[in-house]
Design a protein around this motif. Structure first.
Motif, mmCIF file in Angstrom:
data_model
loop_
_atom_site.group_PDB
_atom_site.id
_atom_site.type_symbol
_atom_site.label_atom_id
_atom_site.label_comp_id
_atom_site.label_asym_id
_atom_site.label_seq_id
_atom_site.Cartn_x
_atom_site.Cartn_y
_atom_site.Cartn_z
ATOM 1 N N VAL A 221 0.841 -1.206 0.000
ATOM 2 C CA VAL A 221 0.000 0.000 0.000
ATOM 3 C C VAL A 221 0.872 1.251 0.000
ATOM 4 O O VAL A 221 0.611 2.220 -0.722
ATOM 5 C CB VAL A 221 -0.942 -0.006 1.214
ATOM 6 N N ALA A 222 1.952 1.227 0.804
ATOM 7 C CA ALA A 222 2.857 2.378 0.859
ATOM 8 C C ALA A 222 3.549 2.600 -0.477
ATOM 9 O O ALA A 222 3.705 3.750 -0.929
ATOM 10 C CB ALA A 222 3.901 2.161 1.956
ATOM 11 N N THR A 223 3.959 1.515 -1.132
ATOM 12 C CA THR A 223 4.583 1.630 -2.451
ATOM 13 C C THR A 223 3.634 2.292 -3.445
ATOM 14 O O THR A 223 4.018 3.216 -4.176
ATOM 15 C CB THR A 223 4.983 0.239 -2.972
ATOM 16 N N GLY A 224 2.394 1.803 -3.475
ATOM 17 C CA GLY A 224 1.412 2.381 -4.379
ATOM 18 C C GLY A 224 1.153 3.846 -4.092
ATOM 19 O O GLY A 224 1.052 4.669 -5.013
ATOM 20 N N PHE A 225 1.087 4.197 -2.809
ATOM 21 C CA PHE A 225 0.819 5.581 -2.423
ATOM 22 C C PHE A 225 1.944 6.510 -2.864
ATOM 23 O O PHE A 225 1.715 7.539 -3.518
ATOM 24 C CB PHE A 225 0.631 5.666 -0.905
ATOM 25 N N LEU A 226 3.191 6.163 -2.514
ATOM 26 C CA LEU A 226 4.320 7.045 -2.800
ATOM 27 C C LEU A 226 4.586 7.165 -4.302
ATOM 28 O O LEU A 226 4.865 8.256 -4.810
ATOM 29 C CB LEU A 226 5.568 6.529 -2.080
ATOM 30 N N ALA A 227 4.514 6.030 -5.011
ATOM 31 C CA ALA A 227 4.727 6.085 -6.457
ATOM 32 C C ALA A 227 3.646 6.910 -7.145
ATOM 33 O O ALA A 227 3.916 7.678 -8.069
ATOM 34 C CB ALA A 227 4.763 4.677 -7.039
ATOM 35 N N SER A 228 2.411 6.769 -6.674
ATOM 36 C CA SER A 228 1.313 7.518 -7.270
ATOM 37 C C SER A 228 1.453 9.012 -7.018
ATOM 38 O O SER A 228 1.076 9.831 -7.866
ATOM 39 C CB SER A 228 -0.025 7.006 -6.718
ATOM 40 N N CYS A 229 1.992 9.387 -5.849
ATOM 41 C CA CYS A 229 2.246 10.805 -5.583
ATOM 42 C C CYS A 229 3.096 11.413 -6.690
ATOM 43 O O CYS A 229 2.877 12.552 -7.110
ATOM 44 C CB CYS A 229 2.957 10.969 -4.243
ATOM 45 N N THR A 342 -7.125 -5.698 -3.730
ATOM 46 C CA THR A 342 -6.764 -4.647 -4.680
ATOM 47 C C THR A 342 -7.518 -3.355 -4.393
ATOM 48 O O THR A 342 -7.039 -2.275 -4.739
ATOM 49 C CB THR A 342 -7.024 -5.092 -6.132
ATOM 50 N N GLY A 343 -8.675 -3.476 -3.747
ATOM 51 C CA GLY A 343 -9.360 -2.263 -3.315
ATOM 52 C C GLY A 343 -8.521 -1.492 -2.309
ATOM 53 O O GLY A 343 -8.466 -0.261 -2.336
ATOM 54 N N LEU A 344 -7.832 -2.225 -1.410
ATOM 55 C CA LEU A 344 -6.973 -1.574 -0.423
ATOM 56 C C LEU A 344 -5.739 -0.956 -1.062
ATOM 57 O O LEU A 344 -5.392 0.197 -0.797
ATOM 58 C CB LEU A 344 -6.552 -2.585 0.651
ATOM 59 N N THR A 345 -5.049 -1.729 -1.920
ATOM 60 C CA THR A 345 -3.846 -1.182 -2.547
ATOM 61 C C THR A 345 -4.188 -0.036 -3.496
ATOM 62 O O THR A 345 -3.457 0.953 -3.574
ATOM 63 C CB THR A 345 -3.074 -2.276 -3.306
ATOM 64 N N PHE A 350 -4.755 5.755 -5.145
ATOM 65 C CA PHE A 350 -5.618 6.908 -5.389
ATOM 66 C C PHE A 350 -5.365 8.048 -4.395
ATOM 67 O O PHE A 350 -5.413 9.222 -4.772
ATOM 68 C CB PHE A 350 -7.088 6.488 -5.345
ATOM 69 N N ILE A 351 -5.103 7.695 -3.127
ATOM 70 C CA ILE A 351 -4.785 8.744 -2.155
ATOM 71 C C ILE A 351 -3.477 9.431 -2.553
ATOM 72 O O ILE A 351 -3.325 10.649 -2.423
ATOM 73 C CB ILE A 351 -4.684 8.156 -0.742
ATOM 74 N N GLY A 352 -2.525 8.644 -3.061
ATOM 75 C CA GLY A 352 -1.301 9.242 -3.579
ATOM 76 C C GLY A 352 -1.582 10.153 -4.755
ATOM 77 O O GLY A 352 -0.956 11.207 -4.911
ATOM 78 N N GLY A 353 -2.529 9.738 -5.587
ATOM 79 C CA GLY A 353 -2.933 10.565 -6.713
ATOM 80 C C GLY A 353 -3.563 11.871 -6.274
ATOM 81 O O GLY A 353 -3.567 12.859 -7.023
ATOM 82 N N MET A 354 -4.111 11.881 -5.059
ATOM 83 C CA MET A 354 -4.648 13.121 -4.500
ATOM 84 C C MET A 354 -3.526 13.998 -3.958
ATOM 85 O O MET A 354 -3.459 15.204 -4.235
ATOM 86 C CB MET A 354 -5.627 12.815 -3.375
ATOM 87 N N ALA A 383 9.011 5.383 -2.725
ATOM 88 C CA ALA A 383 8.358 4.176 -3.241
ATOM 89 C C ALA A 383 9.378 3.071 -3.470
ATOM 90 O O ALA A 383 9.121 1.892 -3.176
ATOM 91 C CB ALA A 383 7.620 4.492 -4.538
ATOM 92 N N LEU A 384 10.545 3.439 -3.990
ATOM 93 C CA LEU A 384 11.614 2.467 -4.210
ATOM 94 C C LEU A 384 12.033 1.818 -2.894
ATOM 95 O O LEU A 384 12.220 0.597 -2.822
ATOM 96 C CB LEU A 384 12.797 3.170 -4.868
ATOM 97 N N SER A 385 12.162 2.617 -1.849
ATOM 98 C CA SER A 385 12.542 2.074 -0.540
ATOM 99 C C SER A 385 11.488 1.107 -0.009
ATOM 100 O O SER A 385 11.814 0.028 0.506
ATOM 101 C CB SER A 385 12.755 3.219 0.458
ATOM 102 N N ALA A 386 10.214 1.477 -0.140
ATOM 103 C CA ALA A 386 9.142 0.597 0.326
ATOM 104 C C ALA A 386 9.119 -0.702 -0.466
ATOM 105 O O ALA A 386 8.850 -1.780 0.090
ATOM 106 C CB ALA A 386 7.795 1.313 0.220
ATOM 107 N N THR A 387 9.391 -0.639 -1.752
ATOM 108 C CA THR A 387 9.408 -1.844 -2.583
ATOM 109 C C THR A 387 10.540 -2.779 -2.165
ATOM 110 O O THR A 387 10.358 -4.003 -2.098
ATOM 111 C CB THR A 387 9.564 -1.471 -4.063
ATOM 112 N N LEU A 388 11.728 -2.224 -1.882
ATOM 113 C CA LEU A 388 12.846 -3.051 -1.447
ATOM 114 C C LEU A 388 12.547 -3.718 -0.105
ATOM 115 O O LEU A 388 12.894 -4.886 0.109
ATOM 116 C CB LEU A 388 14.110 -2.190 -1.343
ATOM 117 N N LEU A 389 11.884 -2.995 0.793
ATOM 118 C CA LEU A 389 11.484 -3.602 2.062
ATOM 119 C C LEU A 389 10.447 -4.704 1.841
ATOM 120 O O LEU A 389 10.471 -5.745 2.514
ATOM 121 C CB LEU A 389 10.924 -2.527 3.000
#
Length: 417
Positions: A221-229, A342-345, A350-354, A383-389
């Motif tokens: 979820v964090a990866t999706g949020f940060l990348a979407s930002c 997928t609704g959660l991720t 989408f919140i990142g998109g906001m 997002a890269l850091s969250a993905t590596l974690l």
């Protein structure tokens, strides 16, 4: 096996229908962002207004996305997709008639409602495909429809600049969203089937297993949020940035179109090449794409014509090209509750998109576009850091579960957790 599960031979129609539905729901903010310089000639729409409109669209999408997964589970993906496309058509028609920035902001915000339903619907349909290879390619193909939407927006920017004007352009897109409903596959609600392949074995989860699994979903979820930002600012503000740097409209449109094509291709290629890889290796591939995309955002911040073109193409292709593989990873991790997971991720996405457009608009409002793109590069680094974690946590999830066979079953190839 449910009779409504599509065979792989029907995957082409399913992909076409899902792609059309995603484009219908996702294109409104991209369209307004690309056409913003033309809209501003008749409506006093500035960078701050565009940022607020994008934020409203993605806020509603993010808040309602978990509920959208439950709606899909109850109504079935076909009904949910048709409902979403219909609302998108009405919303675009209303935007074509908008007469002030407030109306534009309100309409784009409301269009976040159908967008919250589309992604869980599409993932539910694709999860019922049998072959892991076909499923992986289909996920990428469907996800490529998002950059296709930005490609369409780039083409329409050129059309509106030299042809029929922005109002008729938006209205024409609204008409096309009606046609997008024709190839949507007819599927019943999922009444209990875990996936289109044989049911996975029962897992006896220990407390050690539940912890890593829960943490892994949080990292996704964090990866999706940060990348979407970071990436949401590309279709929203690339055209405005190019205009600010004094580039010709055809150069701006060409850079956005080439980047959109690159992103669409990468969303198919990445999951196709890694469909049989472990979850950890898939996540490392996502990290590689995000790292390369970060360089594109840095190039955008230089302010030069070459930096704008190269940066736009790289940021689109790599920074926005991992989504097909990302969604495949999420669905493989939750074969029994795909729409909900997928609704959660997607809520994070989408919140990142906001948040992203708001941050960009706040920084670039004083004409500091270079600093705004550097801020987007920092989001992508996060997002890269969250993905590596997440890649590190994926190994813990794999080894922490104890598998208890539930009769003679075949474990799906995609279920590698």
């Amino acid at each position: 096996m449910n009779e409504d599960v599509p065979h792989d031979t029907g995957a082409l129609r399913s992909v076409a229908g899902l792609a059309g539905a995603i484009v219908s729901a996702a294109i409104p903010p991209f369209l307004v962002g690309a056409l913003a310089p033309r809209i501003a000639l008749s409506i006093p729409l500035d960078t701050g207004d565009v940022g607020i409109a994008m934020a409203g669209f993605y806020l509603v999408s993010g808040v309602l996305s978990p509920a959208g997964g439950r709606v899909v589970h109850r109504l079935g993906p076909t009904a949910a997709l048709r409902w979403a496309c219909g609302l998108s058509t009405l919303g675009l028609a209303a935007i074509s008639a908008a007469s002030n920035p407030v109306q534009m902001i309100v309409l784009l915000t409301l269009l976040g409602v159908p967008n919250a339903v589309v992604q869980p619907s599409c993932n539910e349909v694709l999860s019922r495909l049998r072959s892991s290879q076909v499923r992986a390619v289909s996920f990428g193909a469907v996800q490529s429809s998002i950059p296709v939407a930005t490609l369409i927006a780039g083409v329409l920017l050129a059309v509106a600049s030299y042809g029929i004007g922005w109002r008729w352009t938006v209205l024409g897109v609204a008409v096309l969203t009606v046609a997008a409903q024709l190839p949507i596959p007819n599927l019943a609600p999922n009444t209990g089937a875990v996936s289109a392949v044989q049911p996975p074995p029962r897992r006896r989860s220990t407390s050690a297993a539940r912890g890593p699994a829960r943490g892994l979903l949080g990292l996704l979820v964090a990866t999706g949020f940060l990348a979407s930002c970071a990436v949401t600012s590309l279709p929203s503000f690339a055209a405005t940035t190019g205009h600010h740097f004094g580039l010709a409209p055809w150069v701006i449109a060409a850079a956005q179109m080439l980047g959109s094509v690159g992103s669409a291709v990468m969303r198919v290629v990445a999951p196709a090449l890694t469909s049989r890889a472990s979850a950890r290796r898939q996540l490392m591939a996502v990290a590689l794409l995000q790292g390369t995309g970060t360089l594109g955002f840095v190039a955008l911040a230089t302010g030069s014509s070459a930096g704008f073109v190269a940066g736009t193409i790289a940021a689109f292709t790599f920074g926005w090209g991992f989504n097909g593989l990302f969604n495949l990873i999420v669905t493989d991790a939750h074969p029994g509750r795909i729409a909900t997971a997928t609704g959660l991720t997607q809520g994070g996405v989408f919140i990142g998109g906001m948040a992203g457009p708001l941050v960009f608009a706040a920084i670039a409002g004083s004409e500091r576009f270079g600093a705004a793109w550097l801020a987007m590069a920092l989001f992508m680094c996060g997002a890269l850091s969250a993905t590596l974690l997440a890649a590190r946590r994926a190994r813990s999830v794999t080894t922490a579960h104890t598998v208890v066979p539930a009769g003679p079953v075949t474990v799906p190839e995609g279920n590698r957790w």
